[in-house]
Design a protein around this motif. Sequence first.
Motif, PDB file in Angstrom:
ATOM      1  N   VAL A  91       1.615   4.850   0.753  1.00 59.80           N
ATOM      2  CA  VAL A  91       1.045   5.756   1.757  1.00 59.80           C
ATOM      3  C   VAL A  91       1.732   7.116   1.714  1.00 59.80           C
ATOM      4  O   VAL A  91       2.916   7.216   1.396  1.00 59.80           O
TER       5      VAL A  91
ATOM      6  N   LEU B  77       0.845  -1.180   0.000  1.00 60.67           N
ATOM      7  CA  LEU B  77       0.000   0.000   0.000  1.00 60.67           C
ATOM      8  C   LEU B  77       0.886   1.236   0.000  1.00 60.67           C
ATOM      9  O   LEU B  77       1.662   1.439   0.931  1.00 60.67           O
TER      10      LEU B  77
ATOM     11  N   GLU C  57      -5.881   7.445   5.295  1.00 64.08           N
ATOM     12  CA  GLU C  57      -5.636   7.833   3.904  1.00 64.08           C
ATOM     13  C   GLU C  57      -6.708   7.290   2.965  1.00 64.08           C
ATOM     14  O   GLU C  57      -6.496   7.109   1.775  1.00 64.08           O
ATOM     15  N   ASP C  58      -7.884   7.025   3.526  1.00 64.37           N
ATOM     16  CA  ASP C  58      -9.054   6.575   2.772  1.00 64.37           C
ATOM     17  C   ASP C  58      -8.849   5.279   2.004  1.00 64.37           C
ATOM     18  O   ASP C  58      -9.315   5.119   0.873  1.00 64.37           O
ATOM     19  N   ASN C  59      -8.201   4.325   2.652  1.00 68.13           N
ATOM     20  CA  ASN C  59      -8.206   2.952   2.170  1.00 68.13           C
ATOM     21  C   ASN C  59      -9.368   2.285   2.887  1.00 68.13           C
ATOM     22  O   ASN C  59      -9.470   2.364   4.113  1.00 68.13           O
ATOM     23  N   TYR C  60     -10.248   1.668   2.136  1.00 73.34           N
ATOM     24  CA  TYR C  60     -11.494   1.151   2.688  1.00 73.34           C
ATOM     25  C   TYR C  60     -11.379  -0.322   3.040  1.00 73.34           C
ATOM     26  O   TYR C  60     -10.898  -1.128   2.255  1.00 73.34           O
ATOM     27  N   TRP C  61     -11.846  -0.638   4.242  1.00 68.00           N
ATOM     28  CA  TRP C  61     -11.837  -1.997   4.771  1.00 68.00           C
ATOM     29  C   TRP C  61     -13.275  -2.450   4.988  1.00 68.00           C
ATOM     30  O   TRP C  61     -14.026  -1.821   5.734  1.00 68.00           O
TER      31      TRP C  61
ATOM     32  N   THR D   9     -11.000  -2.462  -2.423  1.00 67.49           N
ATOM     33  CA  THR D   9     -11.186  -2.453  -0.976  1.00 67.49           C
ATOM     34  C   THR D   9     -10.469  -3.673  -0.410  1.00 67.49           C
ATOM     35  O   THR D   9     -10.191  -4.632  -1.125  1.00 67.49           O
ATOM     36  N   PHE D  10     -10.175  -3.612   0.872  1.00 63.81           N
ATOM     37  CA  PHE D  10      -9.689  -4.767   1.598  1.00 63.81           C
ATOM     38  C   PHE D  10     -10.881  -5.362   2.334  1.00 63.81           C
ATOM     39  O   PHE D  10     -11.851  -4.654   2.605  1.00 63.81           O
TER      40      PHE D  10
ATOM     41  N   LYS E 201     -10.009   4.569  -5.218  1.00 64.06           N
ATOM     42  CA  LYS E 201      -8.851   3.809  -5.677  1.00 64.06           C
ATOM     43  C   LYS E 201      -9.211   2.526  -6.408  1.00 64.06           C
ATOM     44  O   LYS E 201      -8.347   1.812  -6.888  1.00 64.06           O
TER      45      LYS E 201
ATOM     46  N   ALA F   8     -12.583   3.200   7.245  1.00 70.75           N
ATOM     47  CA  ALA F   8     -11.494   3.756   6.448  1.00 70.75           C
ATOM     48  C   ALA F   8     -10.306   4.063   7.344  1.00 70.75           C
ATOM     49  O   ALA F   8     -10.474   4.478   8.491  1.00 70.75           O
ATOM     50  N   ASP F   9      -9.117   3.866   6.795  1.00 69.52           N
ATOM     51  CA  ASP F   9      -7.918   4.302   7.504  1.00 69.52           C
ATOM     52  C   ASP F   9      -7.714   5.789   7.216  1.00 69.52           C
ATOM     53  O   ASP F   9      -8.496   6.394   6.472  1.00 69.52           O
TER      54      ASP F   9
END
Length: 138
Positions: free
Chosen positions: A12, A10, A117-121, A72-73, A69, A114-115
């Motif tokens: 970052v 990822l 930095e807007d990575n979606y889980w 998603t995870f 992005k 979301a973390d």
Amino acid sequence: MEQRLTFITLGVGDLDMMKTWYREKFGWIPFKDEEGICFFKLNGIILGLYPIHELAKDVGIPEEGSGFKRFTFAINFRSSEEVDQITQHLRVKGVRIVREPENVFWGGYRGYIADPEDNYWELAFNPYLELDEHGNIR
């Protein structure tokens, strides 16, 4: 080629902040944390955090970009109750809940966080997916 995935790297923007977030919010412990990169060993996959400009340079592409992005995870759990418990635990830790857990049309249950930095889980329960004692798909 075998069907497998071994690494997710990822890119970052703020490596120190992201390392801290995954340690404090998820409770994950890095197995390797060196100058400029951090690795978390998951259940058979490694999540790497690497500065976005270095990752873009490694790939050979420009680092500019914005918006969704396109991925998603997902972390699957053994029940909808477990999804609710984890979501509440993360809420207490100040994690941004993007979508509250809910039943979905295909019979499962899921929500999104979301973390920084807007990575979606996706936090999910899939009644059609059996997990072993280590959380791996059977």
